[in-house]
Write a protein that holds these residues in place. Structure first.
Motif, PDB file in Angstrom:
ATOM      1  N   VAL A   1      -8.890   7.805   2.737  1.00 58.55           N
ATOM      2  CA  VAL A   1      -9.556   6.489   2.626  1.00 58.55           C
ATOM      3  C   VAL A   1     -10.551   6.509   1.478  1.00 58.55           C
ATOM      4  O   VAL A   1     -10.617   5.579   0.664  1.00 58.55           O
ATOM      5  CB  VAL A   1     -10.281   6.139   3.948  1.00 58.55           C
ATOM      6  N   ARG A   2     -11.341   7.577   1.376  1.00 58.31           N
ATOM      7  CA  ARG A   2     -12.350   7.685   0.319  1.00 58.31           C
ATOM      8  C   ARG A   2     -11.679   7.669  -1.057  1.00 58.31           C
ATOM      9  O   ARG A   2     -12.116   6.943  -1.961  1.00 58.31           O
ATOM     10  CB  ARG A   2     -13.165   8.974   0.478  1.00 58.31           C
TER      11      ARG A   2
ATOM     12  N   GLU B   1       0.843  -1.189   0.000  1.00 58.94           N
ATOM     13  CA  GLU B   1       0.000   0.000   0.000  1.00 58.94           C
ATOM     14  C   GLU B   1       0.888   1.253   0.000  1.00 58.94           C
ATOM     15  O   GLU B   1       2.011   1.233   0.501  1.00 58.94           O
ATOM     16  CB  GLU B   1      -0.897   0.020   1.241  1.00 58.94           C
TER      17      GLU B   1
ATOM     18  N   ARG C   1      -8.778   6.507  -1.908  1.00 58.62           N
ATOM     19  CA  ARG C   1      -8.057   5.277  -2.189  1.00 58.62           C
ATOM     20  C   ARG C   1      -8.990   4.096  -2.423  1.00 58.62           C
ATOM     21  O   ARG C   1      -8.544   3.014  -2.821  1.00 58.62           O
ATOM     22  CB  ARG C   1      -7.095   4.962  -1.028  1.00 58.62           C
TER      23      ARG C   1
ATOM     24  N   TYR D   1      -9.800  10.280   6.509  1.00 62.31           N
ATOM     25  CA  TYR D   1     -10.923   9.608   5.844  1.00 62.31           C
ATOM     26  C   TYR D   1     -11.169  10.116   4.429  1.00 62.31           C
ATOM     27  O   TYR D   1     -11.750   9.413   3.609  1.00 62.31           O
ATOM     28  CB  TYR D   1     -12.174   9.652   6.728  1.00 62.31           C
TER      29      TYR D   1
ATOM     30  N   ALA E   1      -8.554   4.192  10.206  1.00 63.89           N
ATOM     31  CA  ALA E   1      -8.452   4.533   8.782  1.00 63.89           C
ATOM     32  C   ALA E   1      -7.432   3.664   8.047  1.00 63.89           C
ATOM     33  O   ALA E   1      -7.253   3.818   6.843  1.00 63.89           O
ATOM     34  CB  ALA E   1      -8.080   6.007   8.626  1.00 63.89           C
ATOM     35  N   GLY E   2      -6.750   2.795   8.771  1.00 63.90           N
ATOM     36  CA  GLY E   2      -5.767   1.941   8.129  1.00 63.90           C
ATOM     37  C   GLY E   2      -4.445   2.621   7.846  1.00 63.90           C
ATOM     38  O   GLY E   2      -3.680   2.166   6.987  1.00 63.90           O
TER      39      GLY E   2
END
Length: 253
Positions: free
Chosen positions: A249-250, A103, A252, A246, A129-130
């Motif tokens: 996140v969105r 990633e 990706r 976030y 969120a990773g």
């Protein structure tokens, strides 16, 4: 000034006494700060101070009366160490973790946060969120205290947190690794929802009161602004971090 140095440590684990601190240092335990009685010229304390500095701890000399106030037992022998609630990682650990997951790195850099609740909330948001890691400075910043651990709701057990000597130097190293640096600023020229966060990214969150330091702000590739529709012109540090995380996140997917 001394009080400000000490207050965050009251919520951390404390190790006191020369033998106990010596063994903690020898074992490699993560230590945030070592407090020494000011004016004490004992050579063994000097050796312990040198060991602590070599281990990456911040050494602070304070009045013996203040040291007495900190001491749970009253038998500190001129030295007390505050230990991290969790072991620190390295920046390399964070980048390697992203590579293992195949990633693009997603990192949060905290520039001199002073509120442990903010840091804990950021660690929690980053984990949810990773993100691959959080970076904090050794000085003028809260460390991984028990309060931070509680505020993170357990996320501290899963999130890699690196503590570095110089944030600006770390940013330069990240850039050399292909990581883009995104600072949060109310006057930022890059509106959040028009900013590409799909690549390797480090999000910088500034101090609660004054924002990013000048040298850190100048090191950013982009200064990102969050849309503000109300009367208040800024968000809490942890809220800003969550919004940017976030959005990444969105984007990706």
């Amino acid at each position: 000034m001394i009080k400000n140095e000490m207050d965050p440590e009251r919520s951390e684990g404390l190790i006191e006494g020369r033998n106990a601190v010596t063994e903690a240092l020898r074992s490699g335990r993560a230590i945030n700060k070592v407090f020494l009685a000011d004016g004490d010229t004992d050579r063994s304390l000097g050796r312990l101070a040198a060991m602590a500095k070599d281990a990456g701890a911040v050494v602070v000399r304070i009045d013996r009366r203040k040291l007495n106030e900190m001491s749970p037992t009253g038998a500190h022998q001129g030295i007390i160490a505050s230990v991290a609630a969790h072991e620190y990682a390295s920046v390399a650990d964070i980048l390697n973790y992203a590579a293992e997951r195949v990633e693009a790195p997603l990192i949060v850099i905290c520039d001199e946060l002073s509120d442990p609740h903010n840091l804990g909330a950021i660690v929690r948001s980053a984990e949810c969120a990773g993100a691959h890691g959080v970076i904090i400075p050794k000085r003028r910043s809260v460390g991984l205290t028990a309060v931070v651990g509680k505020a993170s709701a357990g996320a501290i057990e899963y999130m890699r947190v690196a503590r570095v000597s110089n944030i600006a130097a770390t940013i330069r190293e990240l850039k050399q690794q292909g990581v883009w640096i995104y600072g949060t600023a109310a006057e930022g020229a890059s509106p959040l929802y028009q900013t590409d966060l799909t690549g390797a990214a480090a999000i910088v969150i500034g101090n609660e009161g004054v924002g990013m330091s000048r040298i850190v702000a100048d090191s950013c590739d982009f200064k990102v602004s969050i849309p503000m529709k109300g009367h208040i012109s800024s968000l809490n540090a942890s809220a800003a971090a969550a919004i940017l995380l976030y959005e990444a996140v969105r984007q990706r997917g």
